[in-house]
Write an enzyme that holds these catalytic residues in place. Structure first.
Site, mmCIF file in Angstrom:
data_model
loop_
_atom_site.group_PDB
_atom_site.id
_atom_site.type_symbol
_atom_site.label_atom_id
_atom_site.label_comp_id
_atom_site.label_asym_id
_atom_site.label_seq_id
_atom_site.Cartn_x
_atom_site.Cartn_y
_atom_site.Cartn_z
ATOM 1 N N ASP A 1 -1.428 -2.315 2.048
ATOM 2 C CA ASP A 1 -2.723 -1.884 1.407
ATOM 3 C C ASP A 1 -3.572 -2.758 0.541
ATOM 4 O O ASP A 1 -3.231 -4.033 0.772
ATOM 5 C CB ASP A 1 -2.355 -0.327 0.542
ATOM 6 C CG ASP A 1 -1.983 -0.896 -0.951
ATOM 7 O OD1 ASP A 1 -1.617 -2.100 -1.069
ATOM 8 O OD2 ASP A 1 -1.927 -0.109 -1.738
ATOM 9 N N ASP B 1 -5.557 -3.347 -3.135
ATOM 10 C CA ASP B 1 -5.721 -2.591 -4.226
ATOM 11 C C ASP B 1 -6.913 -3.299 -4.870
ATOM 12 O O ASP B 1 -6.867 -4.622 -5.181
ATOM 13 C CB ASP B 1 -4.250 -3.040 -5.129
ATOM 14 C CG ASP B 1 -3.281 -2.526 -4.461
ATOM 15 O OD1 ASP B 1 -3.061 -1.435 -4.460
ATOM 16 O OD2 ASP B 1 -2.344 -3.478 -3.933
ATOM 17 N N ASP C 1 -6.488 1.252 -2.534
ATOM 18 C CA ASP C 1 -6.528 1.942 -3.803
ATOM 19 C C ASP C 1 -7.575 1.351 -4.312
ATOM 20 O O ASP C 1 -7.817 0.326 -4.797
ATOM 21 C CB ASP C 1 -5.172 1.558 -4.505
ATOM 22 C CG ASP C 1 -4.023 2.285 -3.888
ATOM 23 O OD1 ASP C 1 -4.097 3.471 -3.168
ATOM 24 O OD2 ASP C 1 -2.602 1.870 -3.977
HETATM 25 N N1 CTP Z 1 0.505 0.805 -9.001
HETATM 26 C C1 CTP Z 1 0.900 1.750 -9.889
HETATM 27 N N2 CTP Z 1 0.835 3.191 -9.603
HETATM 28 C C2 CTP Z 1 0.787 3.638 -8.398
HETATM 29 C C3 CTP Z 1 0.636 2.392 -7.390
HETATM 30 C C4 CTP Z 1 0.403 1.253 -7.781
HETATM 31 O O1 CTP Z 1 0.757 1.615 -11.250
HETATM 32 N N3 CTP Z 1 0.584 4.694 -8.107
HETATM 33 C C5 CTP Z 1 0.635 -0.455 -9.440
HETATM 34 C C6 CTP Z 1 1.774 -1.231 -9.425
HETATM 35 O O2 CTP Z 1 1.984 -1.579 -10.671
HETATM 36 C C7 CTP Z 1 1.995 -1.973 -8.415
HETATM 37 C C8 CTP Z 1 0.612 -2.442 -7.899
HETATM 38 O O3 CTP Z 1 -0.078 -1.174 -8.319
HETATM 39 O O4 CTP Z 1 2.805 -3.123 -8.892
HETATM 40 C C9 CTP Z 1 0.383 -2.755 -6.646
HETATM 41 O O5 CTP Z 1 0.998 -1.630 -5.807
HETATM 42 P P1 CTP Z 1 1.480 -1.503 -4.231
HETATM 43 O O6 CTP Z 1 0.126 -1.580 -3.585
HETATM 44 O O7 CTP Z 1 2.383 -0.300 -4.039
HETATM 45 O O8 CTP Z 1 2.183 -2.791 -3.913
HETATM 46 P P2 CTP Z 1 1.964 -4.190 -3.954
HETATM 47 O O9 CTP Z 1 2.799 -5.063 -4.518
HETATM 48 O O10 CTP Z 1 0.356 -4.344 -3.634
HETATM 49 O O11 CTP Z 1 2.700 -4.481 -2.074
HETATM 50 P P3 CTP Z 1 1.647 -4.449 -0.741
HETATM 51 O O12 CTP Z 1 1.401 -5.723 -0.498
HETATM 52 O O13 CTP Z 1 2.606 -3.855 0.126
HETATM 53 O O14 CTP Z 1 0.507 -3.418 -1.099
HETATM 54 MN MN MN Z 2 -0.754 -3.087 -2.546
HETATM 55 MN MN MN Z 3 -1.315 0.113 -3.892
#
Ligand code: CTP
Ligand code: MN
Ligand code: MN
Length: 511
Positions: free
Chosen positions: A333, A335, A435
């Site tokens: 995703d 962020d 997000d």
């Molecule tokens: N996070 C959070 N609460 C959520 C979702 C995410 O606090 N409900 C925070 C977490 O601290 C997480 C960060 O957002 O470490 C990123 O989350 P995520 O997008 O799920 O993981 P990524 O590390 O960005 O991995 P990816 O590249 O697969 O998106």
């Molecule tokens: Mn992410």
């Molecule tokens: Mn995320």
């Protein structure tokens, strides 16, 4: 005063046999400097062998001498010699290969009887299990991920993949504790600057439980773990994994579906009525949402969101966080963290941005969660408070247009991931999970730290704060529970300082 002098002299004599000054033996082999390891050899035998060597024209010095080229030991393993040398002040014995040769006594006796240093052969050499790291360094691996530098690329991929499968399987079974144990073990291995080749090396590492050790041993010995393979082959694991790839589906829903006998996405279509809004959107865009988001796509989305933000609040910034900030080339995703340098200006921004994006057909799905600070104000600061509890945030699915506009505009190759989803639609597009989080300026460093991840890093940062510092850290504050004060910070660096931690750049938070 006088009485101290003989004591000093005595000490000096004890640290000999290595000072050659009072010896008349001449040095015949200046390129060879021996060091004899006293451990297991004993001091009197060492003294005897030292004298013998010097008579034969060999130079013998102490472990702390940087001139040592040949380390000779009797009855010790290579690792033990490295450790002994370190303890005795050697700075040169850390990288086997570049440092002095670690030799068995057989090399010494052959050299003595030949009357010159014999060629070093493999049979003379003591094996060191780890090439580049000293034992001492290995003992220093912290049990907290926030104290371990963890770059994206690491040296134990095969092992961590096995452990992460076990962690995933445990999570699918609802065994959070077991899942965490496997996940921690994998995280420790990710931080190591060397490749683990034997189970013995695990003794020096934290967070490696019995079960993890067993899996690692299996993989080291057989190249694969039967237990892990059985998990990967199991119908339950495969189905759970499949279902959980649907946006909006967690362990509970997936295992309920599994128990009801559902196995495929097609089975779910028949179940449609029971799906929530998020899950319906997740199912609709299943393929897109499970194809990795590239950095270029993430950057394109930053542009769109920045444009939206600029309309309502000029001066507000949009920061790419999550895995991309840690240097990942792709992610599941995007962020994004939004703030404005004037505290308070950001209030209400998220809903305006979302409405605008929606009106421009950028959103395929969104679910907004309002800042809950009012509701939580009277409550005691809870340790269980998670990252997003008190920040405005939105989980959405973006409609990302093909970067170069509509296909009517020109002929070009079709790009995987981008499709004509609807026959009436002339634009190539792709669904992308986004997000969005809005933080007041004073909380920005905490939000940035909290949303950069990785999840293992964040979990240990909070665990470290609580257990080592009596502080509560979340994505908007740091609270000292004994002093009963909030600690403010203008940057991530300042938060690390408050916690007494060395700063860890995002690229090294891939725990
Ligand atoms: N996070 C959070 N609460 C959520 C979702 C995410 O606090 N409900 C925070 C977490 O601290 C997480 C960060 O957002 O470490 C990123 O989350 P995520 O997008 O799920 O993981 P990524 O590390 O960005 O991995 P990816 O590249 O697969 O998106
Ligand atoms: Mn992410
Ligand atoms: Mn995320």
């Amino acid at each position: 005063m006088m009485s101290q002098i003989p004591v000093k002299k005595k000490r000096q004599r004890q640290s000999e046999p290595t000072l050659p000054t009072d010896l008349e033996d001449c040095v015949c082999f200046p390129e060879v400097v021996l060091c004899l390891v006293e451990k297991r050899m004993g001091s009197s035998r060492k003294a005897f062998l030292t004298t013998l060597a010097r008579r034969k024209g060999f130079c013998v010095e102490a472990a702390n001498s940087e001139r040592v080229t040949h380390v000779v030991s009797e009855g010790n393993s290579g690792d033990e010699v490295v450790e002994w040398m370190k303890r005795n002040g050697s700075r040169s014995v850390d990288a086997a290969g570049s440092g002095p040769a670690l030799l068995d006594l057989s090399w010494f006796t052959e050299s003595m009887s030949t009357g010159r240093p014999v060629e070093i052969e493999p049979r003379h050499c003591l094996g060191v299990s780890v090439q580049a790291e000293s034992l001492e360094d290995r003992c220093q691996v912290s049990p907290y991920a926030c104290q371990r530098r963890t770059p994206l690329a690491h040296k134990n991929q095969v092992l961590t993949e096995a452990l992460e499968t076990m962690a995933e399987e445990a999570r699918f079974c609802g065994s959070e504790g077991r899942s965490l144990a496997f996940s921690r073990a994998a995280s420790v291995l990710k931080s190591l600057p060397w490749t683990v080749r034997g189970v013995k090396e695990l003794h020096f590492l934290p967070c490696i439980g019995e079960h993890s050790r067993k899996i690692i041993q299996e993989v080291l010995e057989d190249g694969t773990s039967t237990e892990v393979e059985n998990v990967r082959q199991s119908e339950r694991y495969q189905t759970m994994k499949h279902f959980m790839k649907i946006f909006g589906v967690g362990v509970k829903t997936a295992s309920q579906w599994y128990q009801e006998g559902l196995r495929t996405i097609n089975d779910l279509q028949a179940h449609h009525a029971k799906l929530g809004k998020a899950q319906q959107a997740g199912l609709l865009h299943y393929r897109d949402l499970n194809s990795p988001v590239k950095r270029s796509e993430a950057e394109a989305i930053v542009q769109v969101v920045q444009k939206a933000v600029d309309q309502f609040l000029p001066g507000a910034s949009v920061t790419l966080t999550g895995g991309f900030r840690r240097g990942k080339p792709s992610g599941h995703d995007v962020d994004l963290l939004i703030t404005h340098p004037v505290e308070g200006q950001e209030v209400g921004l998220l809903s305006k941005v979302i409405s605008w994006l929606d009106s421009q057909d950028f959103l395929l799905y969104h679910s907004t969660h309002r800042n809950a600070s009012q509701a939580l104000e009277d409550q005691e600061l809870s340790v269980s408070m998670t990252a997003m509890d008190r920040l405005d945030h939105c989980f959405s699915i973006f409609c990302l247009n093909y970067p170069h506009g509509s296909i009517k505009g020109g002929s070009r190759a079709w790009e995987p991931g981008y499709e004509l989803k609807d026959p009436g639609d002339a634009t190539l597009w792709k669904a992308v999970r986004v997000d969005l989080v809005v933080a007041p300026y004073s909380q920005f460093p905490f939000a940035l730290l909290g949303w950069t991840g990785s999840r293992n890093f964040e979990r240990d940062l909070r665990r470290f704060s609580k257990h080592e510092k009596k502080m509560v850290l979340n994505s908007h504050t740091l609270y000292h529970t004994e002093k009963k004060i909030f600690l403010s910070a203008a940057s991530e660096e300042e938060i690390f300082q408050h916690l007494g931690l060395e700063f860890m750049p995002p690229e090294e938070r891939n725990a």
